[in-house]
Scaffold this active site. Structure first.
Site, PDB file in Angstrom:
ATOM      1  N   ASP A  58     -28.424 -21.344 -20.519  1.00  0.00           N
ATOM      2  CA  ASP A  58     -29.170 -20.154 -20.963  1.00  0.00           C
ATOM      3  C   ASP A  58     -29.998 -19.657 -19.779  1.00  0.00           C
ATOM      4  O   ASP A  58     -29.640 -19.892 -18.632  1.00  0.00           O
ATOM      5  CB  ASP A  58     -30.034 -20.490 -22.185  1.00  0.00           C
ATOM      6  N   HIS A 114     -28.041 -17.924 -17.452  1.00  0.00           N
ATOM      7  CA  HIS A 114     -28.080 -16.517 -17.851  1.00  0.00           C
ATOM      8  C   HIS A 114     -29.041 -15.703 -16.997  1.00  0.00           C
ATOM      9  O   HIS A 114     -29.360 -14.573 -17.325  1.00  0.00           O
ATOM     10  CB  HIS A 114     -28.459 -16.392 -19.331  1.00  0.00           C
TER      11      HIS A 114
END
Length: 412
Positions: A212, A235
C-alpha cells in the site's frame, strides 16, 4: 525479579532492564508477552533505564500496550527479533487493532538495529481485498506511537505487518530515521508509515516497500517533513485519503525532499473522497526520481476505495498551494501527470517547475480537470491545461497566481 540486574556504577550510567531477566525465553515458540510487560513496568519506573530486547534471540509477543508516562531518558533497545503469533485465531481479542502500542511517552528513544516481524501472511489471506467473499474488517497495526511527544525512532526493521506497519497518532515532535519497512507488493493495506492527527513529524533516510502507501498522511496532520526516502514496491507517497463518509480532512505544511520511487502504483499523490470538506495546502514535492511508476504525479479527488460505486457529491476537500519541483523519471501510464480535481471545488495554485517525465514506449501527457495553476522552467510533458480552467477559474486568475505568495518550508 531475583535475576533482575541493575547496573549503575557511576552517575548517569544506564540501567539495563533485560526481558530475559523477567522470564522471556526468546526461542520464537514460547509466549513472551507477560515477560515483556513485566520488564516494561520496571523500566518505565526507573530513570535512565534501557528496556532491552537482546540480539540473537527471537521473542514471540502477542498484542501489548506499553503505556507511560515513564521516568526520564528511557531507551527502548530492540536488538533481537520480536515476532507476532502467526495465527489470527491466537490474537488477544481485547486488542484487535494493535500489536505493539507505545502511548503517553515523552522523550523516549526506540532503536537497536533489530527486527519487528508481524507474521502477517495469514491476516492478508483473510482480507476482503484478497478473498472477495470475506467481510472487510480491520487487522492490527504492527507498531503504534500514540499520544506521545519527543520520540526518536532509528535503525529498526519493521516487516510483514498484519495491516499497517507503523502508525503515528495524536503525537508531536516525532523523528524517524534509518527505518526499513518490508512487505510483499500484494499484501493488502500494509501502509509503511501512517501519520494521523500529528504535528512536527520528520522522516529521514528510510527505505519502504509495501503493498500500500509507503507513507500516508491523513487528517489533522501538519508540518510533516520527509527526506531521502526510497519507496517501492507500494502505492507511493500519499496525502490522504481524506473526506471519506462526508468527513472533514485538514493537512498542511507537507514537504518531501529527495525521494526515489521504483515500480510503484503512484508517485506523489493527493487523494480525497467526494463529499468531504476541509483543505490540503502548503505542500511541496521536490527532487524526486520516478522509475517505472504508473502515476508519477497525481491528484485524485474522485478516490473510491470501495466495493460499491461511490455517489457523486458537490462538496470536496479544497486542494491548493501545491508545488512540484525537480521531478524526473519514467511513467508506465500515458498520463504522467494527472490533476483530477472537483468540478465544484477546483484545485488552485498548482505549480510545476523543472519536470521531466517520459514513457518508455509512447508519449507522456498531462490530464487536468478543474485544476488551476502554472508552470515555469522546463516542464515535460507540457501542462498547458493548468492555465485554462473550465471550473470558474480564468486566465487572469492564473496570471495573478504567478504573483501570489506560496508558503515555503524549512529543510529537514
Amino acid at each position: 525479579m531475583d535475576s533482575f540486574l541493575m547496573l549503575k556504577s557511576e552517575k548517569g550510567a544506564r540501567i539495563p532492564v533485560n526481558v530475559d531477566s523477567f522470564g522471556a525465553v526468546g526461542d520464537g515458540l514460547a509466549d513472551d508477552t507477560q515477560a515483556f510487560q513485566n520488564a516494561w513496568d520496571v523500566a518505565c519506573s526507573l530513570k535512565d533505564a534501557v528496556f532491552l530486547v537482546p540480539e540473537n534471540r527471537r521473542y514471540k509477543v502477542n498484542a501489548t500496550k506499553f503505556v507511560g508516562p515513564c521516568e526520564r531518558n528511557l531507551i527502548i533497545q530492540v536488538s533481537g527479533i520480536i515476532v507476532a503469533p502467526e495465527e489470527p485465531d491466537d490474537w488477544n481479542p481485547k486488542y484487535s487493532k494493535i500489536w505493539l502500542s507505545f502511548s503517553k511517552l515523552n522523550g523516549v528513544k526506540i532503536q537497536g538495529g533489530g527486527i519487528i516481524d508481524g507474521s502477517g501472511s495469514k491476516w492478508w489471506a483473510t482480507s476482503c481485498k484478497i478473498n472477495k467473499k470475506n467481510p472487510c474488517k480491520g487487522a492490527p497495526t504492527a507498531v503504534t506511537i500514540d499520544s506521545s511527544s519527543g520520540i526518536r525512532v532509528k535503525d529498526l526493521t519493521i516487516q510483514f505487518a498484519q495491516q499497517m506497519h507503523f502508525t503515528i497518532s495524536r503525537s508531536e515532535a516525532i523523528r524517524i530515521s534509518g527505518v526499513h519497512i518490508n512487505a510483499p507488493s500484494d499484501s493488502p493495506n500494509t501502509d509503511g508509515i501512517h501519520i494521523t492527527d500529528s504535528t512536527n513529524v520528520a522522516i529521514q533516510n528510510c527505505h519502504i516497500g509495501t503493498g500500500d502507501d509507503c507513507i500516508s498522511i491523513v487528517n489533522a496532520s501538519k508540518n510533516i517533513k520527509m527526506k531521502s526516502i526510497q519507496c517501492g514496491p507500494g502505492h507511493g507517497i500519499s496525502i490522504g485519503s481524506l473526506g471519506k463518509d462526508n468527513s472533514t480532512g485538514i493537512v498542511t505544511g507537507v514537504v518531501l525532499d529527495m525521494a526515489k520511487l521504483t515500480g510503484t502504483k503512484n508517485g506523489v499523490r493527493i487523494k480525497t473522497w467526494q463529499g468531504g470538506s476541509g483543505y490540503v495546502k502548503a505542500v511541496r514535492f521536490e527532487n524526486v526520481e520516478m522509475i517505472d511508476v504508473e502515476n508519477p504525479i497525481i491528484i485524485d479527488q474522485f478516490y473510491c476505495d470501495s466495493p460499491t460505486t461511490c455517489m457523486n457529491h458537490t462538496s470536496a476537500v479544497k486542494i491548493s498551494q501545491v508545488i512540484y519541483r525537480n521531478i524526473r523519471g519514467t511513467s508506465r501510464s500515458p498520463n504522467a501527470m494527472k490533476f483530477a480535481c472537483s468540478d465544484t471545488v477546483p484545485c488552485s495554485n498548482i505549480v510545476l517547475n523543472n519536470i521531466n517525465l517520459e514513457r518508455e514506449n509512447g508519449i507522456a501527457e498531462t490530464f487536468c480537470n478543474c485544476a488551476i495553476g502554472f508552470d515555469y522552467g522546463v516542464v515535460l510533458p507540457k501542462a498547458d491545461c493548468l492555465k485554462s480552467s473550465s471550473c470558474g477559474g480564468t486566465q487572469e486568475d492564473n496570471q495573478k497566481q504567478k504573483h501570489d505568495p506560496i508558503p515555503t518550508h524549512t529543510e529537514l
